[in-house]
Write an enzyme that holds these catalytic residues in place. Structure first.
Site, PDB file in Angstrom:
ATOM      1  N   ASP A   1     -44.606  99.474 -25.272  1.00 39.92           N
ATOM      2  CA  ASP A   1     -43.292 100.396 -24.621  1.00 39.92           C
ATOM      3  C   ASP A   1     -44.015 101.196 -23.473  1.00 39.92           C
ATOM      4  O   ASP A   1     -44.809 101.250 -24.593  1.00 39.92           O
ATOM      5  CB  ASP A   1     -41.621 100.346 -25.197  1.00 39.92           C
ATOM      6  CG  ASP A   1     -40.871 100.985 -24.106  1.00 39.92           C
ATOM      7  OD1 ASP A   1     -40.719 100.470 -23.218  1.00 39.92           O
ATOM      8  OD2 ASP A   1     -41.199 101.702 -24.674  1.00 39.92           O
ATOM      9  N   SER A   2     -43.304 102.187 -23.025  1.00 44.37           N
ATOM     10  CA  SER A   2     -44.240 103.339 -22.777  1.00 44.37           C
ATOM     11  C   SER A   2     -43.692 104.573 -23.124  1.00 44.37           C
ATOM     12  O   SER A   2     -44.533 105.596 -23.384  1.00 44.37           O
ATOM     13  CB  SER A   2     -43.178 103.773 -21.692  1.00 44.37           C
ATOM     14  OG  SER A   2     -41.234 103.332 -21.252  1.00 44.37           O
TER      15      SER A   2
ATOM     16  N   TYR B   1     -42.306 104.287 -17.631  1.00 41.96           N
ATOM     17  CA  TYR B   1     -42.694 102.771 -16.547  1.00 41.96           C
ATOM     18  C   TYR B   1     -41.917 102.404 -15.715  1.00 41.96           C
ATOM     19  O   TYR B   1     -42.304 102.304 -14.001  1.00 41.96           O
ATOM     20  CB  TYR B   1     -43.477 102.189 -17.498  1.00 41.96           C
ATOM     21  CG  TYR B   1     -44.268 101.631 -18.004  1.00 41.96           C
ATOM     22  CD1 TYR B   1     -45.190 102.474 -18.377  1.00 41.96           C
ATOM     23  CD2 TYR B   1     -44.290 100.622 -18.733  1.00 41.96           C
ATOM     24  CE1 TYR B   1     -46.658 102.454 -18.816  1.00 41.96           C
ATOM     25  CE2 TYR B   1     -45.175 100.446 -20.192  1.00 41.96           C
ATOM     26  CZ  TYR B   1     -46.451 101.235 -19.599  1.00 41.96           C
ATOM     27  OH  TYR B   1     -47.136 100.845 -21.035  1.00 41.96           O
ATOM     28  N   GLY B   2     -40.798 103.449 -15.217  1.00 46.84           N
ATOM     29  CA  GLY B   2     -39.527 103.211 -14.168  1.00 46.84           C
ATOM     30  C   GLY B   2     -40.399 103.283 -13.157  1.00 46.84           C
ATOM     31  O   GLY B   2     -39.810 102.798 -12.362  1.00 46.84           O
TER      32      GLY B   2
ATOM     33  N   CYS C   1     -40.013  96.334 -23.460  1.00 49.98           N
ATOM     34  CA  CYS C   1     -39.728  97.391 -22.578  1.00 49.98           C
ATOM     35  C   CYS C   1     -39.240  95.711 -21.256  1.00 49.98           C
ATOM     36  O   CYS C   1     -39.817  95.348 -20.629  1.00 49.98           O
ATOM     37  CB  CYS C   1     -40.864  97.851 -21.975  1.00 49.98           C
ATOM     38  SG  CYS C   1     -41.070  99.429 -20.385  1.00 49.98           S
ATOM     39  N   ASN C   2     -38.955  96.494 -20.773  1.00 46.88           N
ATOM     40  CA  ASN C   2     -38.214  95.990 -19.281  1.00 46.88           C
ATOM     41  C   ASN C   2     -38.867  95.945 -18.427  1.00 46.88           C
ATOM     42  O   ASN C   2     -38.826  94.998 -17.278  1.00 46.88           O
ATOM     43  CB  ASN C   2     -36.464  95.905 -19.385  1.00 46.88           C
ATOM     44  CG  ASN C   2     -35.464  95.473 -20.433  1.00 46.88           C
ATOM     45  OD1 ASN C   2     -34.281  94.792 -20.080  1.00 46.88           O
ATOM     46  ND2 ASN C   2     -34.881  97.008 -21.653  1.00 46.88           N
ATOM     47  N   THR C   3     -39.072  97.361 -18.000  1.00 51.77           N
ATOM     48  CA  THR C   3     -40.252  97.033 -17.261  1.00 51.77           C
ATOM     49  C   THR C   3     -41.582  96.498 -16.471  1.00 51.77           C
ATOM     50  O   THR C   3     -41.968  95.917 -15.493  1.00 51.77           O
ATOM     51  CB  THR C   3     -39.999  99.025 -16.604  1.00 51.77           C
ATOM     52  OG1 THR C   3     -38.665  99.840 -16.949  1.00 51.77           O
ATOM     53  CG2 THR C   3     -40.742  99.146 -14.672  1.00 51.77           C
TER      54      THR C   3
ATOM     55  N   GLU D   1     -35.842 110.630 -24.380  1.00 52.45           N
ATOM     56  CA  GLU D   1     -37.376 111.406 -24.665  1.00 52.45           C
ATOM     57  C   GLU D   1     -37.560 112.851 -24.945  1.00 52.45           C
ATOM     58  O   GLU D   1     -38.892 112.733 -25.709  1.00 52.45           O
ATOM     59  CB  GLU D   1     -38.612 110.256 -22.987  1.00 52.45           C
ATOM     60  CG  GLU D   1     -38.868 109.299 -23.306  1.00 52.45           C
ATOM     61  CD  GLU D   1     -39.886 108.604 -24.306  1.00 52.45           C
ATOM     62  OE1 GLU D   1     -40.834 109.701 -24.680  1.00 52.45           O
ATOM     63  OE2 GLU D   1     -39.944 107.147 -24.926  1.00 52.45           O
TER      64      GLU D   1
ATOM     65  N   CYS E   1     -32.326  98.518 -20.331  1.00 53.38           N
ATOM     66  CA  CYS E   1     -34.119  99.323 -20.740  1.00 53.38           C
ATOM     67  C   CYS E   1     -34.399  99.955 -22.976  1.00 53.38           C
ATOM     68  O   CYS E   1     -33.217  99.520 -22.760  1.00 53.38           O
ATOM     69  CB  CYS E   1     -34.021 100.906 -20.160  1.00 53.38           C
ATOM     70  SG  CYS E   1     -34.783 101.537 -20.777  1.00 53.38           S
ATOM     71  N   THR E   2     -34.701  99.414 -22.921  1.00 53.41           N
ATOM     72  CA  THR E   2     -35.455  99.730 -24.401  1.00 53.41           C
ATOM     73  C   THR E   2     -34.678 101.274 -24.991  1.00 53.41           C
ATOM     74  O   THR E   2     -34.904 100.594 -26.067  1.00 53.41           O
ATOM     75  CB  THR E   2     -35.856  98.894 -24.880  1.00 53.41           C
ATOM     76  OG1 THR E   2     -37.957  99.458 -24.038  1.00 53.41           O
ATOM     77  CG2 THR E   2     -36.570  97.436 -25.223  1.00 53.41           C
ATOM     78  N   HIS E   3     -34.795 102.073 -24.682  1.00 46.24           N
ATOM     79  CA  HIS E   3     -34.741 102.644 -24.548  1.00 46.24           C
ATOM     80  C   HIS E   3     -32.917 103.464 -24.841  1.00 46.24           C
ATOM     81  O   HIS E   3     -32.264 104.245 -25.329  1.00 46.24           O
ATOM     82  CB  HIS E   3     -34.657 104.033 -23.743  1.00 46.24           C
ATOM     83  CG  HIS E   3     -36.234 104.722 -23.515  1.00 46.24           C
ATOM     84  ND1 HIS E   3     -37.258 103.603 -23.453  1.00 46.24           N
ATOM     85  CD2 HIS E   3     -37.314 106.179 -23.640  1.00 46.24           C
ATOM     86  CE1 HIS E   3     -38.585 104.052 -22.901  1.00 46.24           C
ATOM     87  NE2 HIS E   3     -38.191 105.473 -23.960  1.00 46.24           N
TER      88      HIS E   3
HETATM   89  N1  DGL Z   1     -38.409 101.489 -22.157  1.00 48.44           N
HETATM   90  C1  DGL Z   1     -38.375 101.124 -21.666  1.00 48.44           C
HETATM   91  C2  DGL Z   1     -38.031  99.541 -20.647  1.00 48.44           C
HETATM   92  O1  DGL Z   1     -36.934  98.720 -21.255  1.00 48.44           O
HETATM   93  C3  DGL Z   1     -38.817 101.578 -19.824  1.00 48.44           C
HETATM   94  C4  DGL Z   1     -38.660 102.747 -19.769  1.00 48.44           C
HETATM   95  C5  DGL Z   1     -39.619 103.984 -18.825  1.00 48.44           C
HETATM   96  O2  DGL Z   1     -40.568 103.980 -19.381  1.00 48.44           O
HETATM   97  O3  DGL Z   1     -39.032 103.542 -17.508  1.00 48.44           O
HETATM   98  O4  DGL Z   1     -37.599  99.704 -19.169  1.00 48.44           O
END
Ligand code: DGL
Length: 271
Positions: A10-11, A42-43, A73-75, A153, A185-187
Site C-alpha cells: 500500500d502507499s 497515492y490518491g 490499496c484501492n487506488t 497517517e 480505501c484501506t486506510h
Molecule cells: N490506502 C489507499 C487506498 O486504499 C490509498 C491512500 C492514499 O495513499 O491516498 O486507496
C-alpha cells in the site's frame, strides 16, 4: 512454493489493515509488507505515477520470492492492476482489494443503495460504479474523502477532530439515503467505528479486510499453496521512507518486536 511469503503493499499504513486480517486468517503464512510512504498519498497522484510505483513494488516483492502479491490499496488496484496482471501475471498470483468487494456486494447487497467513499484517484477512475454497473447494480454514489488518509497517517484517528471531519464528509447529499457504505480505501477501517457511530448503525459499513483475507485463503487453497508449517509465519515490514506513524500502527497490530526496515527501491529499481 508453499513456504514462500505473501507480499502485500500500500502507499502507507492502510494496507496493514488488510495484512492484519490475512495474518489472522492464515497465521502460518510468511508475510512481506511494503508501505510506499515516500510517495504517499497515492490518491492525489496520476494513474500513471501510481502504476509506476506499483510496478516497482511488485517487482521487489517478486524478487523476495513472494508466491502471491496483494495490492492492498484501492487506488493502486484501480490504477495499476491491469498493468500488473499483464506484466507479472504469469510469474506470480496477484490479487487486488476491489474485485473481492464487488463480488461481496453482488452476493449480499445488490438491491441496496450503495455509497462509496475513497480517494480522489479511486473515485475518478469510476472503477466501482463501472464494475457494479456491469453486474446490473446501479444504485451507487461515490464521494472522494481524501483528508481521511492524512488524518489517519498523522495519527489523529482517535482525536475528537476526526469525528467532525467524518461528519463533514458523510452528511453530503451524495450519501443521502444510502443503506450500505463501502470503505473503498484501506486506510479507513482504522476509523470504522467513528463512521459507524456517525450513522448510528443505521448504515451497514463494509471494508475489504476480512473479504480480501478470505479471497487470499481461497486462492492459495485452490492452488494448493497454503503454507503447511506449524509455527507462526514471519513478518517483515519495509517502508520507502521511515515514518513514526507507520511504526506505531504496525506495533499496535503486531506488538513491539516487529522487523521494520527502510528500503527505498526507487534508488535501485529500473522500471
Ligand atoms: N490506502 C489507499 C487506498 O486504499 C490509498 C491512500 C492514499 O495513499 O491516498 O486507496
Amino acid at each position: 512454493m508453499n513456504q514462500q511469503p505473501i507480499g502485500i503493499f500500500d502507499s502507507g499504513i492502510g494496507g496493514l489493515t488488510v495484512a492484519h486480517a490475512i495474518c489472522n486468517a492464515l497465521p502460518h503464512e510468511n508475510i512481506i509488507y511494503y508501505g510506499d510512504t515516500a510517495h504517499l498519498p497515492y490518491g492525489d497522484k496520476s494513474a500513471q505515477a501510481v502504476t509506476e510505483f506499483s510496478i516497482g513494488i511488485t517487482r521487489f516483492l517478486i524478487e523476495q520470492g513472494c508466491k502471491l502479491v496483494v495490492v492492498a490499496c484501492n487506488t493502486a488496484s484501480a490504477a495499476a492492476y491491469p498493468a500488473l496482471q499483464e506484466k507479472f501475471g504469469k510469474q506470480v498470483h496477484l490479487l487486488n482489494v476491489i474485485d473481492p468487494m464487488i463480488a461481496h456486494i453482488q452476493q449480499y447487497h445488490a438491491q441496496e443503495n450503495i455509497g462509496i467513499i475513497a480517494t480522489k484517484g479511486t473515485v475518478n477512475s469510476k472503477v466501482y460504479p463501472n464494475k457494479l454497473a456491469s453486474l446490473g447494480i446501479t444504485k451507487v454514489n461515490s464521494l472522494a474523502t481524501p483528508l481521511l488518509v492524512h488524518l489517519i497517517e498523522e495519527g489523529f484517528s482517535q482525536h475528537p477532530g476526526s469525528r467532525l471531519l467524518v461528519a463533514e464528509y458523510l452528511h453530503q447529499a451524495t450519501l443521502k439515503d444510502i443503506e450500505v457504505l463501502v470503505l473503498a480505501c484501506t486506510h479507513y477501517p482504522i476509523i470504522k467505528t467513528i463512521i459507524e457511530d456517525y450513522f448510528q448503525h443505521r448504515v451497514k459499513v463494509l471494508d475489504s479486510t476480512l473479504i480480501t483475507a478470505a479471497s487470499v485463503k481461497h486462492l492459495l487453497t485452490e492452488f494448493d499453496q497454503l503454507n503447511n508449517q506449524t509455527v507462526s509465519g514471519t513478518k517483515q515490514f519495509y517502508v520507502s521512507d521511515y515514518t513514526a506513524a507507520f511504526e506505531q500502527v504496525t506495533k499496535v497490530f503486531w506488538g513491539a518486536s516487529i522487523h521494520l526496515e527502510q528500503h527505498n527501491i526507487w534508488k535501485t529499481a529500473s522500471n
